[in-house]
Design an enzyme around this catalytic site. Structure first.
Site, PDB file in Angstrom:
ATOM      1  N   GLU A 138       6.693  -3.929 -18.434  1.00  0.00           N
ATOM      2  CA  GLU A 138       5.253  -4.015 -18.706  1.00  0.00           C
ATOM      3  C   GLU A 138       4.709  -5.440 -18.883  1.00  0.00           C
ATOM      4  OE1 GLU A 138       4.795  -1.437 -22.078  1.00  0.00           O
ATOM      5  OE2 GLU A 138       5.430   0.318 -20.976  1.00  0.00           O
ATOM      6  N   GLU A 243       9.875   7.349 -16.082  1.00  0.00           N
ATOM      7  CA  GLU A 243       9.503   7.902 -17.397  1.00  0.00           C
ATOM      8  C   GLU A 243       8.566   9.091 -17.227  1.00  0.00           C
ATOM      9  OE1 GLU A 243       8.230   4.908 -20.206  1.00  0.00           O
ATOM     10  OE2 GLU A 243       9.681   3.438 -19.484  1.00  0.00           O
TER      11      GLU A 243
END
Ligand code: GLA
Length: 362
Positions: A138, A243
């Site tokens: 991220e 995810e």
């Protein structure tokens, strides 16, 4: 599901590995129901928390390897492809990482040394055993610009290049990934593509990009998911779904991401299914999963792994994000560890004859 039904990992064996994120209760064996499901259905695992910096390296001279060792041993015992998550992130990273022992901010060189020590110690310990690492998690804002994290501020935007180099030095055979959410947003996807190109130009071995795929019941559309995979695969790297979960609750605002700094206030109207998921929503969830897996199967030539973020609904982070204390239904097993219609729908995609793979890679 009948006894004769194949497991997910078998149904998709010609497409990709099927993975799941494990919490501590599962890989230590305490949650026996989850263990049974994981052993039967999955062939790759990701640790939910125990390899994040704050867990594995809580103090400057202290590494906590007891739980990660158990995680890796669980994967080896069950013949699974073991993922490490994650080496560099702005969340779940202690403040001291960026400071000297007097509390002053570190210099670029000092922080690079610390990063190298962390990566070589953690990756080195599991060399040849953890087969793929989420090296950086991220690094981007939703508009595609670099997040101004302490990593970026202190080291500069080559911190990713350095992190990948350190990881490669520590285990030259390990696969190395960049992992990100909300890649369905055009600006963010553009930023991610630029970032990967930069890594490629610098000559660092980036094996793949992780598309987290924390999605909702209606959004992003499967056409957009298809486009995300196509665009990322054009970089000539693998695209991992890392995810996956489907948020089944109303969001109450336009926010649709996985930025765990952002929490909203509880309202009963945003928690409508405390007494169970209505049949029509259950059906919608199953159809959503079916449609997503059809896209993944279409791109099986570039997708080596699809990983769910959890085993059963009760253990999902989406019960507390982006609003704490809700009852969510994002996974394939319910709170009693029974397979949901969404499980059958996914399995069915694995069993049905699939069209030839799209030519999504160059
Ligand atoms: C991000 C991280 C994961 C996890 C989820 C929420 O997606 O990559 O490790 O923390 O948020 O649980």
């Amino acid at each position: 599901m009948t006894d004769a039904a194949p497991a997910l990992k078998d149904a998709f064996k010609d497409c990709f590995r099927i993975g799941v994120a494990l919490n501590q209760a599962t890989f230590t064996g305490e949650d026996t129901n989850a263990v049974a499901i994981v052993k039967a259905q999955f062939n790759t695992i990701t640790p939910e928390n125990v390899l994040k910096w704050e867990s594995v390296h809580p103090e400057p001279n202290k590494f906590a390897f007891d739980l990660p060792d158990q995680y890796v041993a669980f994967g080896e015992k069950n013949g699974m492809f073991i993922i490490g998550h994650t080496l560099v992130w702005h969340n779940q990273t202690p403040k001291w990482v960026f400071q000297d022992d007097k509390g002053n901010e570190l210099s670029r060189d000092a922080l690079l040394n610390r990063l190298k020590e962390h990566i070589s110690t953690v990756v080195g310990r599991y060399k040849g055993r953890v087969r793929g690492w989420d090296v950086v998690n991220e690094a981007l804002n939703d508009d595609g610009s670099m997040r101004k994290t302490p990593w970026y501020r202190i080291i500069g935007d080559d911190y990713l290049i350095k992190a990948f180099q350190f990881a490669h030095e520590a285990d030259p055979a390990a696969e190395l990934y960049y992992n990100e959410f909300a890649l369905d947003k055009r600006g963010k996807r553009k930023g991610a593509i630029a970032l990967i190109k930069k890594l490629q130009t610098a000559g660092v071995p980036v094996t793949g990009i992780g598309y987290q795929a924390h999605v909702k019941l209606e959004t992003p559309s499967v056409a957009v998911v298809d486009k995300v995979i196509t665009d990322l695969a054009a970089l000539g790297i693998k695209v991992m779904i890392t995810e996956l979960d489907v948020d089944a609750l109303p969001s109450g605002k336009s926010y649709a991401g996985a930025d765990i700094d952002k929490l909203a206030k509880y309202r009963a109207s945003l928690d409508p299914y405390t007494n169970g998921l209505p049949a029509e929503v259950q059906k919608k969830l199953a159809e959503r999963y079916r449609d997503l897996f059809r896209v993944f199967v279409k791109h099986r030539d570039v997708i080596p792994r699809v990983t769910f973020w959890g085993v059963e609904d009760g253990g999902s982070w989406l019960n507390s994000f982006p609003i704490r204390g809700r009852t969510n239904y994002p996974l394939l097993w319910d709170r009693q560890y029974r397979p949901k219609p969404a499980f059958d729908a996914v399995l069915q995609v694995g069993i049905e004859p699939s069209p030839s793979p799209s030519k999504s890679s160059k």
